[in-house]
Design an enzyme around this catalytic site. Structure first.
Site, short mmCIF file in Angstrom:
data_model
loop_
_atom_site.label_atom_id
_atom_site.label_comp_id
_atom_site.label_asym_id
_atom_site.label_seq_id
_atom_site.Cartn_x
_atom_site.Cartn_y
_atom_site.Cartn_z
N ALA A 3 3.47 1.19 9.08
CA ALA A 3 4.66 1.07 8.23
C ALA A 3 5.97 1.56 8.88
O ALA A 3 6.96 0.82 8.94
CB ALA A 3 4.40 1.77 6.91
N ASP A 39 1.19 2.68 3.46
CA ASP A 39 2.22 1.66 3.66
C ASP A 39 3.24 1.64 2.53
O ASP A 39 4.33 1.10 2.68
CB ASP A 39 1.58 0.28 3.78
CG ASP A 39 0.92 0.16 5.13
OD1 ASP A 39 -0.18 0.73 5.30
OD2 ASP A 39 1.53 -0.43 6.03
N ASN A 89 -2.77 1.70 1.12
CA ASN A 89 -3.05 1.89 2.55
C ASN A 89 -4.12 0.89 2.98
O ASN A 89 -4.62 0.10 2.18
CB ASN A 89 -3.49 3.34 2.83
CG ASN A 89 -3.50 3.65 4.32
OD1 ASN A 89 -2.56 3.31 5.05
ND2 ASN A 89 -4.56 4.26 4.81
O1 MRU Z 1 -2.15 -3.32 9.13
P1 MRU Z 1 -1.58 -2.11 9.81
O2 MRU Z 1 -2.29 -1.77 11.08
O3 MRU Z 1 -0.09 -2.20 9.98
O4 MRU Z 1 -1.87 -0.94 8.78
C1 MRU Z 1 -1.42 0.35 9.06
C2 MRU Z 1 -1.86 1.34 8.05
O5 MRU Z 1 -2.54 1.03 7.11
C3 MRU Z 1 -1.35 2.73 8.23
O6 MRU Z 1 -2.24 3.64 7.66
C4 MRU Z 1 0.02 2.88 7.55
O7 MRU Z 1 0.90 1.89 7.95
C5 MRU Z 1 0.60 4.20 7.79
S1 MRU Z 1 1.27 4.32 9.40
C6 MRU Z 1 1.85 5.86 9.69
#
Ligand code: MRU
Length: 358
Positions: free
Chosen positions: A55, A242, A252
């Protein structure tokens, strides 16, 4: 953080190339490649294909995407359309909308000669702030890990899901920041890394970055956490998010909810680490969080190195089988022990968030 002993950030602006540089995360852990983003279309594509992901990092990429759009064609209609495209490039993480709105607010009323300079400064500031916020998340989360260590007087076993590490932010990470701080301070930690099917962000990215920093870790299949908790082999879960809505409910990576349920059943503290840029103050009903559905080929196909060390993609499902690929789920606030933010740790509730952020 370190790659081969050299400090890196995940995104930066290169004055010489007049381009945005990223680490192409679709190639990790097999290849470490830095890639140029030259146009706003490149930035949108990098977010969609997950060359950049996580995110806070996609928020920063959106901010730099606006810089690239201005460099290409400083026309209000072009900028507006591309801002909309940046926000739409991935639906669940609120950081995209947050970063685009912040950039637009900063640029409103700025005269044409100055707009590029101010946009670049603001994108850089978003990155600097994220680094500081993630560092503070680490210091706040460190206290929780230390408390467990002082009681247990033995290695603290931490379970994490997906990659909420430095690769998902600009530096430090959210869920991993307390872990890095603990490790550097000499508090003994070991991390259970959920593989995180289908894209394997845990196995490919979290384990990779923990290895580079020398933090002991073990990859487990996504369904293993439950039995480890029953056996008393998990002291704490820390995950990222997210989008955390105004009620403290947390979106998340798919599978987070099941880990929170298992944690609740086994009295394992379940913490969510986030910078304030991930809070969606406008949404109060978890059903209104948009959940991204990605191409089912992410499930039916797998990629890895073959015997000649070449990257190879293969199908692993029967050709006739249908597959469904929801990328996120929502963990209700009642299963979250606390939110670790840059301002401190609070209860996952409307009151908890309001008290911390006024
Ligand atoms: O699909 P992604 O790899 O972008 O998903 C990321 C996550 O789910 C993370 O846990 C979230 O973005 C937090 S990042 C500090």
């Amino acid at each position: 953080m370190q790659i081969n002993g050299k400090a890196f950030r995940t995104i930066w602006f290169d004055e010489k190339d007049q381009a945005v540089k990223i680490i192409d995360q679709t190639k990790l852990p097999h290849k470490f490649e830095v890639k140029n983003l030259n146009t706003v279309k490149d930035a949108i594509n990098a977010i969609k294909t997950m060359e950049v992901r996580g995110a806070p990092l996609i928020g920063a990429t959106a901010a730099y995407g606006i810089v690239l759009a201005i460099m290409e064609n400083n026309d209000p209609k072009f900028i507006k359309t591309n801002c909309e495209n940046l926000i739409k490039s991935r639906p669940t993480a609120i950081n995209l909308k947050w970063a685009v709105n912040r950039m637009l607010k900063k640029l409103s009323g700025v005269n044409n000669n100055e707009v590029l300079k101010i946009a670049l400064e603001e994108a850089k500031l978003i990155c600097e702030e994220d680094v500081k916020f993630c560092e503070n998340i680490g210091l706040n989360g460190l206290k929780i890990i230390e408390e467990i260590y002082n009681k247990k007087k033995d290695i603290v076993n931490i379970l994490t899901h997906c990659n909420a590490g430095w690769l998902a932010t600009i530096d430090w990470g959210t869920a991993t920041s307390p872990i890095y701080h603990a490790h550097r301070k000499g508090v003994k930690v070991h991390v259970w890394v959920d593989e995180t099917r289908p894209r394997n962000q845990g196995a490919f990215l979290t384990s990779y970055e923990l290895n580079e920093e020398g933090v002991p870790n073990t990859i487990i299949a996504d369904n293993t956490g439950g039995i480890l908790m029953q056996r008393g082999e998990v002291d704490i879960c820390i995950v990222g998010t997210d989008r955390t809505i105004a009620t403290g409910d947390v979106a998340n990576k798919i599978g987070t909810y099941l880990k929170a349920l298992a944690a609740k059943d086994n009295n394992v503290p379940f913490y969510v680490a986030l910078p304030s840029s991930t809070i969606d103050w406008e949404t109060t009903d978890l059903k209104n969080i948009p959940i991204e559905e990605r191409n089912s080929e992410e499930l039916s196909h797998a990629e890895g190195l073959d015997e000649n060390n070449e990257l190879k993609r293969i199908r692993i499902y029967p050709q006739k089988s249908k597959a469904m690929n929801l990328a996120f789920d929502v963990t209700p606030a009642k299963y979250v022990t606390g939110l670790i933010t840059e301002k401190g740790v609070c209860e996952a509730s409307a009151d908890g968030l309001k008290k911390l952020f006024k």
